[in-house]
Design a protein around this motif. Structure first.
Motif, PDB file in Angstrom:
ATOM      1  N   TYR A  14      -5.666   8.609  -4.026  1.00 25.02           N
ATOM      2  CA  TYR A  14      -4.582   9.107  -3.195  1.00 25.02           C
ATOM      3  C   TYR A  14      -3.823   7.703  -2.709  1.00 25.02           C
ATOM      4  CZ  TYR A  14      -2.434  10.658   1.102  1.00 25.02           C
ATOM      5  OH  TYR A  14      -1.354  11.048   2.165  1.00 25.02           O
ATOM      6  N   MET A  15      -4.239   6.928  -2.314  1.00 29.11           N
ATOM      7  CA  MET A  15      -3.672   5.677  -1.766  1.00 29.11           C
ATOM      8  C   MET A  15      -3.944   4.457  -2.710  1.00 29.11           C
ATOM      9  SD  MET A  15      -1.591   6.267   0.840  1.00 29.11           S
ATOM     10  CE  MET A  15      -1.504   4.353   1.452  1.00 29.11           C
ATOM     11  N   GLU A  45      -7.946   4.455  -1.478  1.00 28.25           N
ATOM     12  CA  GLU A  45      -8.057   5.666  -0.772  1.00 28.25           C
ATOM     13  C   GLU A  45      -8.320   6.670  -1.772  1.00 28.25           C
ATOM     14  OE1 GLU A  45      -6.859   8.721   2.860  1.00 28.25           O
ATOM     15  OE2 GLU A  45      -5.921   6.695   2.617  1.00 28.25           O
ATOM     16  N   ARG A  46      -9.199   7.708  -1.534  1.00 27.42           N
ATOM     17  CA  ARG A  46      -9.229   8.889  -2.575  1.00 27.42           C
ATOM     18  C   ARG A  46      -9.477   9.920  -1.579  1.00 27.42           C
ATOM     19  NH1 ARG A  46     -10.954   8.277  -7.960  1.00 27.42           N
ATOM     20  NH2 ARG A  46     -11.682   6.062  -8.397  1.00 27.42           N
ATOM     21  N   GLN A  47      -8.722  11.189  -2.333  1.00 22.75           N
ATOM     22  CA  GLN A  47      -9.042  12.590  -1.507  1.00 22.75           C
ATOM     23  C   GLN A  47      -9.398  13.603  -2.686  1.00 22.75           C
ATOM     24  OE1 GLN A  47      -5.462  13.861   0.494  1.00 22.75           O
ATOM     25  NE2 GLN A  47      -5.532  12.290   1.982  1.00 22.75           N
ATOM     26  N   ASP A 105       0.721  -1.096  -0.081  1.00 24.74           N
ATOM     27  CA  ASP A 105       0.027  -0.109   0.009  1.00 24.74           C
ATOM     28  C   ASP A 105       0.978   0.938  -0.121  1.00 24.74           C
ATOM     29  OD1 ASP A 105      -2.582  -1.235   2.234  1.00 24.74           O
ATOM     30  OD2 ASP A 105      -2.083  -1.733   0.179  1.00 24.74           O
ATOM     31  N   ILE A 106       0.563   2.105  -1.094  1.00 23.96           N
ATOM     32  CA  ILE A 106       1.489   3.253  -0.940  1.00 23.96           C
ATOM     33  C   ILE A 106       0.720   4.402  -1.896  1.00 23.96           C
ATOM     34  CG2 ILE A 106       2.239   2.557  -3.419  1.00 23.96           C
ATOM     35  CD1 ILE A 106       5.041   3.500  -2.551  1.00 23.96           C
ATOM     36  N   SER A 107       1.015   5.714  -1.287  1.00 20.20           N
ATOM     37  CA  SER A 107       0.504   6.935  -1.982  1.00 20.20           C
ATOM     38  C   SER A 107       0.886   6.976  -3.218  1.00 20.20           C
ATOM     39  CB  SER A 107       0.839   8.216  -1.179  1.00 20.20           C
ATOM     40  OG  SER A 107       2.177   8.424  -1.594  1.00 20.20           O
ATOM     41  N   VAL A 108      -0.109   7.679  -4.293  1.00 18.37           N
ATOM     42  CA  VAL A 108       0.459   7.860  -5.507  1.00 18.37           C
ATOM     43  C   VAL A 108       1.651   8.711  -5.981  1.00 18.37           C
ATOM     44  CG1 VAL A 108      -0.722   8.507  -7.947  1.00 18.37           C
ATOM     45  CG2 VAL A 108      -2.000   7.405  -6.391  1.00 18.37           C
ATOM     46  N   GLU A 109       1.570   9.607  -4.856  1.00 20.91           N
ATOM     47  CA  GLU A 109       2.712  10.562  -4.911  1.00 20.91           C
ATOM     48  C   GLU A 109       3.915   9.670  -4.722  1.00 20.91           C
ATOM     49  OE1 GLU A 109       4.377  14.823  -3.044  1.00 20.91           O
ATOM     50  OE2 GLU A 109       2.249  14.018  -2.537  1.00 20.91           O
ATOM     51  N   GLU A 110       4.173   8.991  -3.530  1.00 19.35           N
ATOM     52  CA  GLU A 110       5.457   8.252  -3.224  1.00 19.35           C
ATOM     53  C   GLU A 110       5.613   7.243  -4.423  1.00 19.35           C
ATOM     54  OE1 GLU A 110       8.572   7.213  -1.303  1.00 19.35           O
ATOM     55  OE2 GLU A 110       7.638   8.921  -0.891  1.00 19.35           O
TER      56      GLU A 110
END
Length: 312
Positions: free
Chosen positions: A237-238, A230-232, A179-184
């Protein structure tokens, strides 16, 4: 050479490996796989060893024509002599050595201090610089293992970026997913500044799916998926990257997963003391597993995947 042959390197060498040209990276892999080990299996670095790679072996291992191998060896040995590694000095220096130095300092060095090639004889020679030793030998933690043939035969740049990252996660104990953020994720793939992949859809269509196709065609992976968890503000987002690969079953065994046992007759179950004791051992192991979001984990694997064991 065995299909199960692996190469090992520190995680913080990933960025430099990703930025290397294909020929130089292949030569590096073919040198570090030749390193010796001690009786305990620890990889040893010999600063005086000269590694020889023939065009015939290079072509066979990389799955290319010999004429192409000649060209790549010549190009690669020149690049590996000049390719600049950029590593934060804090990764190599002790805390005492760092006290009087800038905290943001970067060490710059080349991989090899000697190179040679012969078109007529059809081989090259390389000697690695001693400063490289901590990145490819005596590895105890924070290192990545990858299959040699997979690394050699994956020419696509984006697929190589994703493959090395997947192997890093697996080596860290995340045997099934991350599991990881899109940005990371984009940062670790070194594409965070590439405008082409700004939107999540373009990233998945133009980078991820294409890279996955190449990886599955060439390496030990049989399935790689990405899903938004996960969405923001309606944006992804995730994400969860899940994967399946040849050695996964063994990883689950090593983590304490139950994969089945041979059936025993009723007489054996009732009359054999050892069988009863083994049965109790297996029950004890089952009690150590918890089902988390559809998958079974032991405590170590769950925490390595980012879950709090006591929450489940």
């Amino acid at each position: 050479m065995s299909k199960k042959k692996k190469i090992y390197h520190r995680n913080d060498a990933r960025a430099s490996l990703i930025s290397m040209g294909l020929s130089a990276r292949r030569i590096l892999y073919l040198t570090i796989v030749q390193q010796n080990r001690d009786d305990d299996g620890v990889i040893l670095f010999d600063e005086n060893k000269i590694y020889r790679i023939t065009a015939k072996d290079y072509a066979q291992l990389c799955g290319i024509d010999t004429s192409v191998a000649y060209k790549q060896l010549k190009e690669g040995v020149e690049e590996i002599r000049t390719h600049l590694m950029r590593i934060p000095q804090s990764e190599l220096l002790s805390s005492d050595e760092m006290k009087k130095r800038p905290k943001d300092g970067m060490l710059l060095f080349t991989l090899a201090n000697y190179g040679f090639y012969s078109d007529g004889a059809g081989y090259i020679e390389v000697k690695l610089d001693p400063i490289v030793a901590p990145y490819v030998s005596n590895l105890k933690n924070n290192f990545t293992s990858q299959f040699l043939l997979s690394g050699l035969r994956l020419p696509d740049s984006n697929a190589n970026k994703l493959y090395i990252l997947l192997r890093e996660w697996i080596s860290a104990g995340m045997s099934a997913f991350k599991d990881i953020s899109v940005e990371e994720l984009k940062y670790q793939l070194m594409i965070n500044d590439t405008k082409t992949y700004n939107s999540f859809k373009r990233f998945t269509d133009l980078f991820f799916k294409r890279a996955v196709k190449k990886i599955i065609e060439t390496t030990e992976f049989s399935k790689i998926d990405i899903e938004i968890i996960e969405r923001q503000k309606r944006k992804a987002y995730m994400v969860r990257i899940s994967y399946e690969y040849n050695e996964q079953k063994q990883h689950f065994k090593d983590a304490g997963f139950i994969t089945g046992s041979n059936k025993k007759s009723k007489t054996e179950k009732l009359g054999a003391k050892n069988n009863i004791e083994n049965k109790h051992e297996k029950l004890d192991k089952k009690e150590e597993l918890k089902q988390i979001k559809g998958r079974f984990y032991d405590k170590k694997t769950a925490e390595a995947s980012g879950y709090n064991w006591d929450d489940y």
